[in-house]
Structure formats: structure tokens, C-alpha cells
Motif scaffolding. Structure first.
Motif, mmCIF file in Angstrom:
data_model
loop_
_atom_site.group_PDB
_atom_site.id
_atom_site.type_symbol
_atom_site.label_atom_id
_atom_site.label_comp_id
_atom_site.label_asym_id
_atom_site.label_seq_id
_atom_site.Cartn_x
_atom_site.Cartn_y
_atom_site.Cartn_z
ATOM 1 N N SER A 25 111.343 -0.904 107.429
ATOM 2 C CA SER A 25 111.749 -1.049 108.729
ATOM 3 C C SER A 25 112.600 -2.259 108.968
ATOM 4 C CB SER A 25 110.664 -0.796 110.022
ATOM 5 O OG SER A 25 109.914 -1.962 109.799
ATOM 6 N N ARG A 43 111.588 -4.570 110.691
ATOM 7 C CA ARG A 43 110.325 -5.456 111.022
ATOM 8 C C ARG A 43 109.713 -5.901 109.618
ATOM 9 N NH1 ARG A 43 105.513 -5.125 115.395
ATOM 10 N NH2 ARG A 43 104.439 -7.175 114.703
ATOM 11 N N LYS A 100 111.932 -8.356 107.452
ATOM 12 C CA LYS A 100 111.812 -9.724 107.987
ATOM 13 C C LYS A 100 110.465 -10.301 107.430
ATOM 14 C CE LYS A 100 112.226 -12.446 112.352
ATOM 15 N NZ LYS A 100 111.263 -13.128 112.776
ATOM 16 N N ARG A 101 109.425 -9.555 107.588
ATOM 17 C CA ARG A 101 108.115 -10.087 107.153
ATOM 18 C C ARG A 101 107.994 -10.360 105.615
ATOM 19 N NH1 ARG A 101 103.606 -6.376 110.364
ATOM 20 N NH2 ARG A 101 103.710 -7.476 112.374
ATOM 21 N N TYR A 137 102.484 -7.498 105.259
ATOM 22 C CA TYR A 137 103.996 -7.397 105.620
ATOM 23 C C TYR A 137 104.493 -6.115 105.926
ATOM 24 C CZ TYR A 137 102.989 -11.510 102.742
ATOM 25 O OH TYR A 137 102.330 -12.790 102.256
#
Length: 117
Positions: A96, A98, A101-102, A78
Motif C-alpha cells: 500500500s 502507507r 512511505k514507511r 513498516y
């Protein structure tokens, strides 16, 4: 049934006492309707005066790791490399979008917790 807004902790205590007295009211009765009103008023008062802030993002991640018996290595999927995971968990680097979100999608950590702070 005379119900007024809850304005202080003494009124909150009285509301809880009344709610306790009618909590087992049978559905469809006036007491059941009264119970719903008291629950709504109590929740509104508590949310306004005793709001609980979402946890710190790193604490939320650590909590989920503990819940699911995950190691830092498990977070690499992740977050990225082991070094990056270490930087995140030691607060040397921010998450971050990203990563957030993961983590949300993979570990079901609420966005609210990951974006707090």
C-alpha cells in the motif's frame, strides 16, 4: 578537440579509450574539460541504450533485509502484522502507499524501487 555524439558501440569503445587516456588530467586543463565532455556523452549513451530498470519492490525489500540483517518480524513496524508481512514477501498482497512511505522513511529504500513493477 573534435568530439561528436556517440552513436554506436564501436564509438562508445573509442570514447572509453580516449577517456582512459585523459582520465588523470589536471583540473583546469583542456584535457580535463575534454574528460568532462566524454563522461557526459558516455553516460548519455549508456542511459539510452543500457538503462537499468529499478529492482522489483519485493526484491528491493529483501535486499535491504539482507543488508541490515533484518528478519520478517523486523518489517512488522513498516508493513503490519506478521501475516501481512508474509503476504507481501510472498507476493500475495501488493504494497500500500502507507507501507511504501514507511519502508522508505524507516529503511531508506528508494521510492523508485518500491513503486516499480
Amino acid at each position: 578537440m573534435t568530439i561528436k555524439p556517440i552513436r554506436n558501440d564501436n564509438e562508445l569503445k573509442a570514447a572509453f579509450q580516449r577517456l582512459e587516456a585523459i582520465f588523470q588530467a589536471e583540473s583546469g586543463t583542456p584535457e580535463a574539460d575534454e574528460m568532462e565532455v566524454w563522461v557526459t556523452l558516455i553516460e548519455a549513451y549508456e542511459n539510452k541504450h543500457y538503462a537499468i530498470a529499478p529492482p522489483d519492490p519485493i526484491e528491493a525489500i529483501k535486499f535491504r533485509m539482507e543488508q541490515q540483517n533484518l528478519s520478517a518480524k523486523d518489517l512488522e513496524t513498516y508493513i503490519g502484522s506478521s501475516g501481512r508481512v508474509s503476504e507481501i514477501l510472498n507476493r500475495k498482497r501488493p504494497l500500500s502507499l502507507r507501507m511504501i512511505k514507511r519502508l522508505h522513511e524507516g529503511l531508506a529504500i528508494p521510492y523508485e524501487s518500491l513503486l516499480a513493477g
